[in-house]
Enzyme design. Structure first.
Site, PDB file in Angstrom:
ATOM      1  N   LYS A   8       0.818  -1.220   0.000  1.00  0.00           N
ATOM      2  CA  LYS A   8       0.000   0.000   0.000  1.00  0.00           C
ATOM      3  C   LYS A   8       0.857   1.280   0.000  1.00  0.00           C
ATOM      4  O   LYS A   8       2.055   1.234   0.254  1.00  0.00           O
ATOM      5  CB  LYS A   8      -0.938  -0.034   1.215  1.00  0.00           C
ATOM      6  CG  LYS A   8      -1.950  -1.204   1.178  1.00  0.00           C
ATOM      7  CD  LYS A   8      -2.973  -1.068   2.296  1.00  0.00           C
ATOM      8  CE  LYS A   8      -3.957  -2.228   2.284  1.00  0.00           C
ATOM      9  NZ  LYS A   8      -5.053  -2.015   3.274  1.00  0.00           N
ATOM     10  N   TYR A  65     -12.661  -2.307  -3.656  1.00  0.00           N
ATOM     11  CA  TYR A  65     -13.200  -2.305  -2.297  1.00  0.00           C
ATOM     12  C   TYR A  65     -14.722  -2.208  -2.259  1.00  0.00           C
ATOM     13  O   TYR A  65     -15.289  -1.803  -1.232  1.00  0.00           O
ATOM     14  CB  TYR A  65     -12.577  -1.164  -1.496  1.00  0.00           C
ATOM     15  CG  TYR A  65     -11.156  -1.461  -1.034  1.00  0.00           C
ATOM     16  CD1 TYR A  65     -10.889  -2.545  -0.191  1.00  0.00           C
ATOM     17  CD2 TYR A  65     -10.090  -0.668  -1.422  1.00  0.00           C
ATOM     18  CE1 TYR A  65      -9.607  -2.818   0.244  1.00  0.00           C
ATOM     19  CE2 TYR A  65      -8.797  -0.938  -0.992  1.00  0.00           C
ATOM     20  CZ  TYR A  65      -8.567  -2.017  -0.154  1.00  0.00           C
ATOM     21  OH  TYR A  65      -7.289  -2.285   0.287  1.00  0.00           O
ATOM     22  N   ASN A 124      -2.081   0.271   6.733  1.00  0.00           N
ATOM     23  CA  ASN A 124      -1.608  -1.007   7.277  1.00  0.00           C
ATOM     24  C   ASN A 124      -0.737  -1.812   6.313  1.00  0.00           C
ATOM     25  O   ASN A 124      -0.679  -3.031   6.397  1.00  0.00           O
ATOM     26  CB  ASN A 124      -2.788  -1.821   7.837  1.00  0.00           C
ATOM     27  CG  ASN A 124      -3.762  -2.258   6.774  1.00  0.00           C
ATOM     28  OD1 ASN A 124      -3.667  -1.854   5.618  1.00  0.00           O
ATOM     29  ND2 ASN A 124      -4.715  -3.096   7.146  1.00  0.00           N
ATOM     30  N   HIS A 142      -2.285  -5.537   1.677  1.00  0.00           N
ATOM     31  CA  HIS A 142      -3.571  -6.211   1.537  1.00  0.00           C
ATOM     32  C   HIS A 142      -3.301  -7.638   1.086  1.00  0.00           C
ATOM     33  O   HIS A 142      -2.398  -7.877   0.295  1.00  0.00           O
ATOM     34  CB  HIS A 142      -4.433  -5.523   0.465  1.00  0.00           C
ATOM     35  CG  HIS A 142      -5.606  -6.368   0.031  1.00  0.00           C
ATOM     36  ND1 HIS A 142      -6.797  -6.377   0.713  1.00  0.00           N
ATOM     37  CD2 HIS A 142      -5.737  -7.276  -0.968  1.00  0.00           C
ATOM     38  CE1 HIS A 142      -7.613  -7.251   0.129  1.00  0.00           C
ATOM     39  NE2 HIS A 142      -6.998  -7.808  -0.901  1.00  0.00           N
ATOM     40  N   GLU A 184      -9.746 -10.794  -7.542  1.00  0.00           N
ATOM     41  CA  GLU A 184      -8.814  -9.675  -7.356  1.00  0.00           C
ATOM     42  C   GLU A 184      -7.645  -9.754  -8.350  1.00  0.00           C
ATOM     43  O   GLU A 184      -7.233  -8.737  -8.914  1.00  0.00           O
ATOM     44  CB  GLU A 184      -8.309  -9.662  -5.905  1.00  0.00           C
ATOM     45  CG  GLU A 184      -9.427  -9.326  -4.916  1.00  0.00           C
ATOM     46  CD  GLU A 184      -8.997  -9.347  -3.458  1.00  0.00           C
ATOM     47  OE1 GLU A 184      -9.769  -8.860  -2.613  1.00  0.00           O
ATOM     48  OE2 GLU A 184      -7.884  -9.847  -3.144  1.00  0.00           O
TER      49      GLU A 184
HETATM   50  P1  CMP Z   1      -7.612  -4.429   3.546  1.00  0.00           P
HETATM   51  O1  CMP Z   1      -7.184  -5.823   3.884  1.00  0.00           O
HETATM   52  O2  CMP Z   1      -6.939  -3.803   2.379  1.00  0.00           O
HETATM   53  O3  CMP Z   1      -9.194  -4.401   3.296  1.00  0.00           O
HETATM   54  C1  CMP Z   1     -10.046  -3.409   3.779  1.00  0.00           C
HETATM   55  C2  CMP Z   1      -9.306  -2.284   4.401  1.00  0.00           C
HETATM   56  O4  CMP Z   1     -10.075  -1.349   5.082  1.00  0.00           O
HETATM   57  C3  CMP Z   1      -8.368  -2.849   5.449  1.00  0.00           C
HETATM   58  O5  CMP Z   1      -7.310  -3.505   4.803  1.00  0.00           O
HETATM   59  C4  CMP Z   1      -8.011  -1.622   6.246  1.00  0.00           C
HETATM   60  O6  CMP Z   1      -6.843  -1.000   5.782  1.00  0.00           O
HETATM   61  C5  CMP Z   1      -9.202  -0.721   6.004  1.00  0.00           C
HETATM   62  N1  CMP Z   1      -9.900  -0.513   7.255  1.00  0.00           N
HETATM   63  C6  CMP Z   1     -10.489  -1.446   8.018  1.00  0.00           C
HETATM   64  N2  CMP Z   1     -11.028  -0.877   9.108  1.00  0.00           N
HETATM   65  C7  CMP Z   1     -10.756   0.448   9.028  1.00  0.00           C
HETATM   66  C8  CMP Z   1     -11.037   1.567   9.851  1.00  0.00           C
HETATM   67  N3  CMP Z   1     -11.740   1.431  10.989  1.00  0.00           N
HETATM   68  N4  CMP Z   1     -10.599   2.764   9.438  1.00  0.00           N
HETATM   69  C9  CMP Z   1      -9.914   2.905   8.282  1.00  0.00           C
HETATM   70  N5  CMP Z   1      -9.619   1.876   7.457  1.00  0.00           N
HETATM   71  C10 CMP Z   1     -10.038   0.674   7.838  1.00  0.00           C
END
Ligand code: CMP
Length: 139
Positions: free
Chosen positions: A10, A50, A113, A116, A127
């Site tokens: 990311k 998403y 984070n 993914h 995906e």
């Molecule tokens: P990802 O695995 O890419 O799939 C969905 C994403 O939503 C997840 O990683 C997080 O990065 C994001 N996400 C989940 N919960 C929250 C939150 N409370 N606030 C912001 N982003 C979120």
């Protein structure tokens, strides 16, 4: 069985020059990077990717973040690759992730984070098809 999963490094990670560090952790776990490209996601691509989260309060923030800088999209291959990569990534919230996982070691927050990974083999196929054509994947 030999399986494939879809991964995204990311924008928080590309901004901090961590592509190689993430890839080293992927490869150390025995997963093979069989396709990889660095792209800037369009809003349309991020919204499609998403779509399952479109009703969540953080959806707008998520699309903003995923289009804020370069990402590296990847296909990873290995025995049980979907579950294995989820182990390597650690919990979505880095403060809850196990020691030694990508998110515990490198992630900044639940949104920023670092990586993914697909949540199931069926999702992985969808995906992967969004970002790669068959001839771009070399196993
Ligand atoms: P990802 O695995 O890419 O799939 C969905 C994403 O939503 C997840 O990683 C997080 O990065 C994001 N996400 C989940 N919960 C929250 C939150 N409370 N606030 C912001 N982003 C979120």
């Amino acid at each position: 069985a030999l399986e494939r999963t879809f991964s995204i490094i990311k924008p928080d990670a590309t901004a901090r020059n961590l592509t190689g560090k993430v890839n080293a952790m992927i490869e150390a776990a025995g997963l093979r990077i069989v396709a990889q490209k660095r792209i800037r996601m369009t809003r349309g691509q991020a919204e499609t990717f998403y779509a399952v989260h479109s009703a969540r309060p953080f959806f707008g923030e998520l699309v903003d973040f995923m289009t804020s800088g370069p990402v590296v999209v990847q296909v990873l291959e290995g025995e049980g690759a979907v579950a294995k990569y989820r182990e390597v990534m650690g919990a979505t919230d880095p403060s809850k992730a196990d020691a030694g996982t990508i998110r515990k070691e490198l992630a900044l927050s639940i949104g920023e984070n670092t990586v993914h990974g697909s949540d199931a083999p069926e999702t992985a196929a969808i995906e992967i098809a969004q970002f790669f054509s068959g001839n771009e994947i070399v196993g």
